[in-house]
Design an enzyme around this catalytic site. Structure first.
Site, PDB file in Angstrom:
ATOM      1  N   LYS A 117      -0.336 -18.296   9.733  1.00  0.00           N
ATOM      2  CA  LYS A 117      -0.071 -17.982   8.328  1.00  0.00           C
ATOM      3  C   LYS A 117       1.209 -18.833   8.011  1.00  0.00           C
ATOM      4  O   LYS A 117       1.194 -19.494   7.089  1.00  0.00           O
ATOM      5  CB  LYS A 117       0.137 -16.546   8.028  1.00  0.00           C
ATOM      6  CG  LYS A 117      -0.896 -15.608   8.263  1.00  0.00           C
ATOM      7  CD  LYS A 117      -0.580 -14.083   8.062  1.00  0.00           C
ATOM      8  CE  LYS A 117      -1.628 -13.216   8.241  1.00  0.00           C
ATOM      9  NZ  LYS A 117      -1.189 -11.708   8.286  1.00  0.00           N
ATOM     10  N   GLN A 161       3.418  -6.961   8.083  1.00  0.00           N
ATOM     11  CA  GLN A 161       2.369  -7.219   9.144  1.00  0.00           C
ATOM     12  C   GLN A 161       2.118  -5.893   9.450  1.00  0.00           C
ATOM     13  O   GLN A 161       2.887  -4.976  10.183  1.00  0.00           O
ATOM     14  CB  GLN A 161       2.963  -8.028  10.172  1.00  0.00           C
ATOM     15  CG  GLN A 161       1.922  -8.376  11.181  1.00  0.00           C
ATOM     16  CD  GLN A 161       0.700  -9.158  10.612  1.00  0.00           C
ATOM     17  OE1 GLN A 161       0.809  -9.941   9.797  1.00  0.00           O
ATOM     18  NE2 GLN A 161      -0.402  -9.004  11.274  1.00  0.00           N
ATOM     19  N   ASP A 184      -1.225  -9.368   0.004  1.00  0.00           N
ATOM     20  CA  ASP A 184      -2.300  -8.913   0.708  1.00  0.00           C
ATOM     21  C   ASP A 184      -3.238  -8.009  -0.119  1.00  0.00           C
ATOM     22  O   ASP A 184      -4.385  -7.649   0.441  1.00  0.00           O
ATOM     23  CB  ASP A 184      -1.499  -7.955   2.081  1.00  0.00           C
ATOM     24  CG  ASP A 184      -1.397  -8.695   3.107  1.00  0.00           C
ATOM     25  OD1 ASP A 184      -2.150  -9.768   3.187  1.00  0.00           O
ATOM     26  OD2 ASP A 184      -0.572  -8.448   4.178  1.00  0.00           O
TER      27      ASP A 184
END
Length: 357
Positions: A117, A161, A184
């Site tokens: 990412k 995460q 997200d």
């Protein structure tokens, strides 16, 4: 922000934003090719003719072999256009998007994803910052970090995460992330507005968004088709099913309690799988001419490989390719497009924050 203070602040912020979600549209920007949320069409039931004419099971002609839905060129195209938009933004207002990543602990499987990412952000011009916390950190310490990024105007996207260590409440943490920076797409307000027809979330979860992007770009008809989603996780399965419904597919969800799942999948025109079980879906699970989006990522031991393992999906590729009309490979299918969707979400967030069109 310590103790219980964050609850009141977040509560006030969410009350203020609830009306925003109900009346404002976050329509696709120039970084998106198709309409990911699908056309808004009213439910109008029409009588079915008594006479039934059998139709071809194939969604599109594939000749003698299945088409390979390669995500790499699509991801490259999206990243190219995102980089162009960021250059235009810098030239016009002297600003660029910023993404913050919060990593708790030293999970070996999280580091590679974070690095992918970060590299992708660097390629297109998105500034990144990484906050690493020890696995033993308290919930209050993690909430402080998230709240700080919420208030930082240079941050337009926040990723926490997952998974988090067991002593931390994932649901609470994800609720504290500002819905307007939740790139997200996991915040309850974003997920809830995805589920409600006529409303649009600030962000769509990246993997499901990438799935629909691939289907649309490859000309797969979704509306009116039978679709099966194997798996019901909040990250992939649930939002993918919601997106397919918004594209007017007839959607079934298969999960670990489903009896005879192969009978359900064998009637589907579009099959999406993400359960983390290699070769779960065999050739006899699939309808001839159907389209398969394999979103599973599994490490399988392979002594012939340099690393001692290989990456495979949930679908037995060797069997499926003889039956279906199109299929995504693993790796190289949905994965690259998922990363590009994260970049797209972050750019959209920055455009909204800067009122840049």
């Amino acid at each position: 922000m310590r103790g219980g203070n964050w609850v009141g602040v977040v509560g006030r912020r969410l009350r203020k934003q609830t009306s925003y979600f109900s009346v404002h549209s976050t329509s696709s920007t120039s970084t998106e090719y198709p309409n990911i949320l699908g056309p808004y069409l009213p439910d109008v039931w029409t009588p079915t003719n008594q006479s039934h004419r059998p139709q071809s099971s194939a969604i599109f002609s594939n000749g003698n072999s299945a088409r390979i839905i390669d995500g790499k060129p699509i991801a490259k195209d999206i990243k190219f256009r995102i980089a162009g938009e960021i250059q235009r933004m810098k030239a016009a207002i002297g600003k660029s998007p910023g993404l913050a990543v919060v990593l708790v602990g030293q999970r070996r499987d999280s580091k590679p994803y974070i690095n992918i990412k970060l590299r992708a952000c660097d390629e297109v011009g998105i500034a990144t910052m990484v906050e690493e916390l020890p696995e033993s950190c308290t919930e209050s310490e993690l909430l402080d970090v998230v709240s700080r990024f919420n208030e930082d105007p240079s941050v337009h996207g926040i990723i926490v995460q997952l998974p988090l260590p067991q002593h931390l409440d994932e649901e609470k943490i994800m609720t504290v992330v500002s819905p307007e920076k939740d790139v997200d797409g996991f915040h309850p307000l974003n997920m809830g507005n995805l589920a409600l027809r006529g409303r649009q979330p600030f962000f769509i979860p990246c993997a499901p968004k990438g799935c629909i992007e691939l289907l649309l770009r490859f000309g797969v008809q979704i509306s009116g088709k039978r679709s099966v989603v194997i798996g019901r996780s909040k990250i992939v399965g649930l939002p993918t099913a919601l997106l397919l419904q918004r594209h007017h597919a007839t959607v079934s969800t298969v999960h670990s309690f489903t009896k005879n799942p192969e009978q359900i999948t064998s009637q589907a025109d579009v099959i999406v799988s993400d359960v983390g079980i290699p070769n779960l879906v065999r050739g006899n699970w699939l309808k001839p001419g159907s389209v398969v989006i394999d979103m599973g990522t599994n490490l399988v031991k392979d002594t012939s490989s340099r690393h001692g393992f290989r990456v495979t999906g949930d679908v037995c590729y060797e069997e499926a390719i003889k039956v279906v009309s199109a299929i995504t490979p693993v790796p190289g299918g949905v994965g690259p497009v998922t990363i590009s969707m994260l970049l797209s979400n972050t750019l959209d967030s920055a455009k909204r924050a800067f009122r840049f069109t």
